[in-house]
Design a protein around this motif. Structure first.
Motif, PDB file in Angstrom:
ATOM      1  N   ILE A  74       0.838  -1.203   0.000  1.00 22.96           N
ATOM      2  CA  ILE A  74       0.000   0.000   0.000  1.00 22.96           C
ATOM      3  C   ILE A  74       0.868   1.246   0.000  1.00 22.96           C
ATOM      4  O   ILE A  74       0.623   2.199  -0.758  1.00 22.96           O
ATOM      5  CB  ILE A  74      -0.945  -0.012   1.223  1.00 22.96           C
ATOM      6  CG1 ILE A  74      -1.937  -1.170   1.129  1.00 22.96           C
ATOM      7  CG2 ILE A  74      -1.685   1.321   1.333  1.00 22.96           C
ATOM      8  CD1 ILE A  74      -2.838  -1.300   2.344  1.00 22.96           C
ATOM      9  N   ILE A  75       1.899   1.256   0.839  1.00 19.53           N
ATOM     10  CA  ILE A  75       2.788   2.414   0.908  1.00 19.53           C
ATOM     11  C   ILE A  75       3.523   2.607  -0.421  1.00 19.53           C
ATOM     12  O   ILE A  75       3.686   3.733  -0.899  1.00 19.53           O
ATOM     13  CB  ILE A  75       3.775   2.246   2.067  1.00 19.53           C
ATOM     14  CG1 ILE A  75       3.022   2.253   3.402  1.00 19.53           C
ATOM     15  CG2 ILE A  75       4.828   3.348   2.056  1.00 19.53           C
ATOM     16  CD1 ILE A  75       3.887   1.984   4.603  1.00 19.53           C
ATOM     17  N   SER A  76       3.963   1.501  -1.038  1.00 19.77           N
ATOM     18  CA  SER A  76       4.629   1.605  -2.345  1.00 19.77           C
ATOM     19  C   SER A  76       3.676   2.147  -3.397  1.00 19.77           C
ATOM     20  O   SER A  76       4.053   2.977  -4.228  1.00 19.77           O
ATOM     21  CB  SER A  76       5.166   0.237  -2.762  1.00 19.77           C
ATOM     22  OG  SER A  76       6.137  -0.232  -1.860  1.00 19.77           O
ATOM     23  N   ALA A  77       2.420   1.680  -3.366  1.00 14.72           N
ATOM     24  CA  ALA A  77       1.429   2.150  -4.332  1.00 14.72           C
ATOM     25  C   ALA A  77       1.151   3.639  -4.152  1.00 14.72           C
ATOM     26  O   ALA A  77       1.059   4.387  -5.135  1.00 14.72           O
ATOM     27  CB  ALA A  77       0.132   1.343  -4.186  1.00 14.72           C
ATOM     28  N   VAL A  78       1.032   4.080  -2.903  1.00 18.97           N
ATOM     29  CA  VAL A  78       0.804   5.501  -2.638  1.00 18.97           C
ATOM     30  C   VAL A  78       1.981   6.332  -3.134  1.00 18.97           C
ATOM     31  O   VAL A  78       1.801   7.407  -3.736  1.00 18.97           O
ATOM     32  CB  VAL A  78       0.571   5.725  -1.126  1.00 18.97           C
ATOM     33  CG1 VAL A  78       0.558   7.212  -0.802  1.00 18.97           C
ATOM     34  CG2 VAL A  78      -0.739   5.086  -0.690  1.00 18.97           C
ATOM     35  N   SER A  79       3.198   5.838  -2.920  1.00 14.87           N
ATOM     36  CA  SER A  79       4.389   6.569  -3.370  1.00 14.87           C
ATOM     37  C   SER A  79       4.445   6.678  -4.888  1.00 14.87           C
ATOM     38  O   SER A  79       4.896   7.694  -5.428  1.00 14.87           O
ATOM     39  CB  SER A  79       5.653   5.875  -2.859  1.00 14.87           C
ATOM     40  OG  SER A  79       5.653   5.781  -1.454  1.00 14.87           O
ATOM     41  N   LEU A 119      11.051  14.355  -1.695  1.00 13.93           N
ATOM     42  CA  LEU A 119      12.017  13.815  -0.737  1.00 13.93           C
ATOM     43  C   LEU A 119      11.388  13.653   0.645  1.00 13.93           C
ATOM     44  O   LEU A 119      11.589  12.623   1.312  1.00 13.93           O
ATOM     45  CB  LEU A 119      13.245  14.719  -0.662  1.00 13.93           C
ATOM     46  CG  LEU A 119      14.101  14.797  -1.935  1.00 13.93           C
ATOM     47  CD1 LEU A 119      15.235  15.800  -1.753  1.00 13.93           C
ATOM     48  CD2 LEU A 119      14.658  13.423  -2.297  1.00 13.93           C
ATOM     49  N   VAL A 120      10.630  14.659   1.082  1.00 17.60           N
ATOM     50  CA  VAL A 120       9.966  14.567   2.388  1.00 17.60           C
ATOM     51  C   VAL A 120       8.965  13.425   2.398  1.00 17.60           C
ATOM     52  O   VAL A 120       8.880  12.648   3.366  1.00 17.60           O
ATOM     53  CB  VAL A 120       9.274  15.902   2.731  1.00 17.60           C
ATOM     54  CG1 VAL A 120       8.408  15.765   3.982  1.00 17.60           C
ATOM     55  CG2 VAL A 120      10.304  16.997   2.925  1.00 17.60           C
ATOM     56  N   PHE A 121       8.214  13.294   1.313  1.00 17.61           N
ATOM     57  CA  PHE A 121       7.222  12.223   1.220  1.00 17.61           C
ATOM     58  C   PHE A 121       7.894  10.855   1.254  1.00 17.61           C
ATOM     59  O   PHE A 121       7.412   9.924   1.912  1.00 17.61           O
ATOM     60  CB  PHE A 121       6.418  12.388  -0.075  1.00 17.61           C
ATOM     61  CG  PHE A 121       5.290  11.408  -0.224  1.00 17.61           C
ATOM     62  CD1 PHE A 121       4.093  11.619   0.429  1.00 17.61           C
ATOM     63  CD2 PHE A 121       5.433  10.279  -1.017  1.00 17.61           C
ATOM     64  CE1 PHE A 121       3.047  10.718   0.295  1.00 17.61           C
ATOM     65  CE2 PHE A 121       4.405   9.377  -1.155  1.00 17.61           C
ATOM     66  CZ  PHE A 121       3.202   9.602  -0.494  1.00 17.61           C
ATOM     67  N   MET A 122       9.021  10.715   0.577  1.00 21.26           N
ATOM     68  CA  MET A 122       9.754   9.447   0.582  1.00 21.26           C
ATOM     69  C   MET A 122      10.264   9.107   1.977  1.00 21.26           C
ATOM     70  O   MET A 122      10.195   7.941   2.402  1.00 21.26           O
ATOM     71  CB  MET A 122      10.909   9.513  -0.413  1.00 21.26           C
ATOM     72  CG  MET A 122      10.496   9.533  -1.868  1.00 21.26           C
ATOM     73  SD  MET A 122      11.898   9.726  -3.000  1.00 21.26           S
ATOM     74  CE  MET A 122      12.837   8.241  -2.609  1.00 21.26           C
ATOM     75  N   VAL A 123      10.776  10.109   2.692  1.00 25.66           N
ATOM     76  CA  VAL A 123      11.268   9.864   4.050  1.00 25.66           C
ATOM     77  C   VAL A 123      10.132   9.454   4.976  1.00 25.66           C
ATOM     78  O   VAL A 123      10.269   8.501   5.762  1.00 25.66           O
ATOM     79  CB  VAL A 123      11.984  11.121   4.590  1.00 25.66           C
ATOM     80  CG1 VAL A 123      12.315  10.957   6.077  1.00 25.66           C
ATOM     81  CG2 VAL A 123      13.251  11.392   3.795  1.00 25.66           C
ATOM     82  N   LEU A 124       8.992  10.136   4.876  1.00 27.26           N
ATOM     83  CA  LEU A 124       7.862   9.821   5.741  1.00 27.26           C
ATOM     84  C   LEU A 124       7.328   8.421   5.475  1.00 27.26           C
ATOM     85  O   LEU A 124       7.064   7.649   6.403  1.00 27.26           O
ATOM     86  CB  LEU A 124       6.750  10.858   5.555  1.00 27.26           C
ATOM     87  CG  LEU A 124       7.060  12.271   6.044  1.00 27.26           C
ATOM     88  CD1 LEU A 124       5.912  13.207   5.721  1.00 27.26           C
ATOM     89  CD2 LEU A 124       7.341  12.276   7.535  1.00 27.26           C
TER      90      LEU A 124
END
Length: 265
Positions: free
Chosen positions: A187-192, A244-249
């Protein structure tokens, strides 16, 4: 002296590619973002970005469209990925390819075909620009939701679900306490893979809304085409920082949820 080949030399092409197409472009973006038309150091683009209402309006519209696109893609893609991962027939790989094949077609051609289809069924970009843009976003990014979910659900331990059912858990409890935690990395990968590309997209909104929906990607494109390199570069830098912030979170959330789901068992 005899030359001796070492495995670290294999990284040279990657380093050259990284320098030419990642490091140098980012350096140029930062340079133009904090300079003026004469090349002197300036914060004009910074101040203009945070004081111009049209730019913030584009960011807010982009954010809401990205949120809605991500939610709709998850609602459609999650059950599809679960079905494809759990189907008993041996043609599940073929079914997955049917969802992936549209991505092989040129992005602009897919968008043009979507526009013609929407016009044929009565959804015109001139009359319903927001709906047309949202449909186009979901259509183009749905495969990027299904693939990571499908890959994750293939690794779900079915014995845990069976054990929960044998112990008296109802289907809802099995889903929320077993299936959902195990599929959370997907799910997190799909959102990213959906949220940030949707925010930075401009072709879909420009073509399907007939120019009525103005996203942050459209704003950056317009600045560059009008030779406003400084303003466009700062907006691109702002979007890069958001990525970048979204990837870190999402990375931190992924680690916490994975550790928590592992501790349950």
């Amino acid at each position: 002296m005899k030359f001796k080949f070492q495995r670290k030399f294999l990284a040279i092409p990657y380093l050259v590619f990284l320098s030419l197409f990642v490091i140098i472009p980012i350096f140029l973006i930062v340079y133009y973002a904090f300079s003026d038309s004469t090349g002197a150091l300036s914060l004009a683009s910074f101040l203009k970005f945070f004081t111009t209402s049209s730019k913030w309006n584009a960011i807010l519209v982009s954010f809401f469209i990205a949120i809605q696109t991500t939610i709709i893609c998850l609602i459609i893609g999650y059950p599809l990925a679960y079905f494809l991962a759990k189907t008993k027939i041996n043609k599940n790989a073929v079914l997955v390819m049917l969802f992936v094949m549209p991505t092989w077609i040129n992005f602009v051609l897919r968008t043009a075909a979507t526009r013609d289809l929407l016009f044929w069924i009565g959804i015109s970009g001139g009359e319903r620009p927001y709906l047309a843009t949202l449909i186009g976003m979901v259509y183009n990014y749905l495969p990027f939701t299904i693939l990571p979910l499908y890959s994750t659900m293939l690794k779900i331990d079915g014995s845990l679900n069976e054990a929960a059912s044998d112990l008296g858990a109802n289907p809802f409890y099995v889903f929320t306490k077993s299936i959902l935690p195990q599929s959370l990395p997907g799910i997190i990968s799909a959102v990213s893979m959906v949220f940030m590309p949707t925010m930075s997209s401009y072709v879909i909104s420009d073509a399907l809304s007939e120019g009525n929906i103005y996203l942050i990607g459209n704003s950056i494109y317009l600045n560059f085409t009008q030779n406003q390199w400084n303003d466009g570069s700062f907006m691109a830098l702002f979007l890069l920082i958001c990525v970048l912030v979204f990837m870190v979170l999402t990375r931190n959330v992924n680690k916490e949820k994975t550790a928590r789901s592992n501790s349950i068992w």
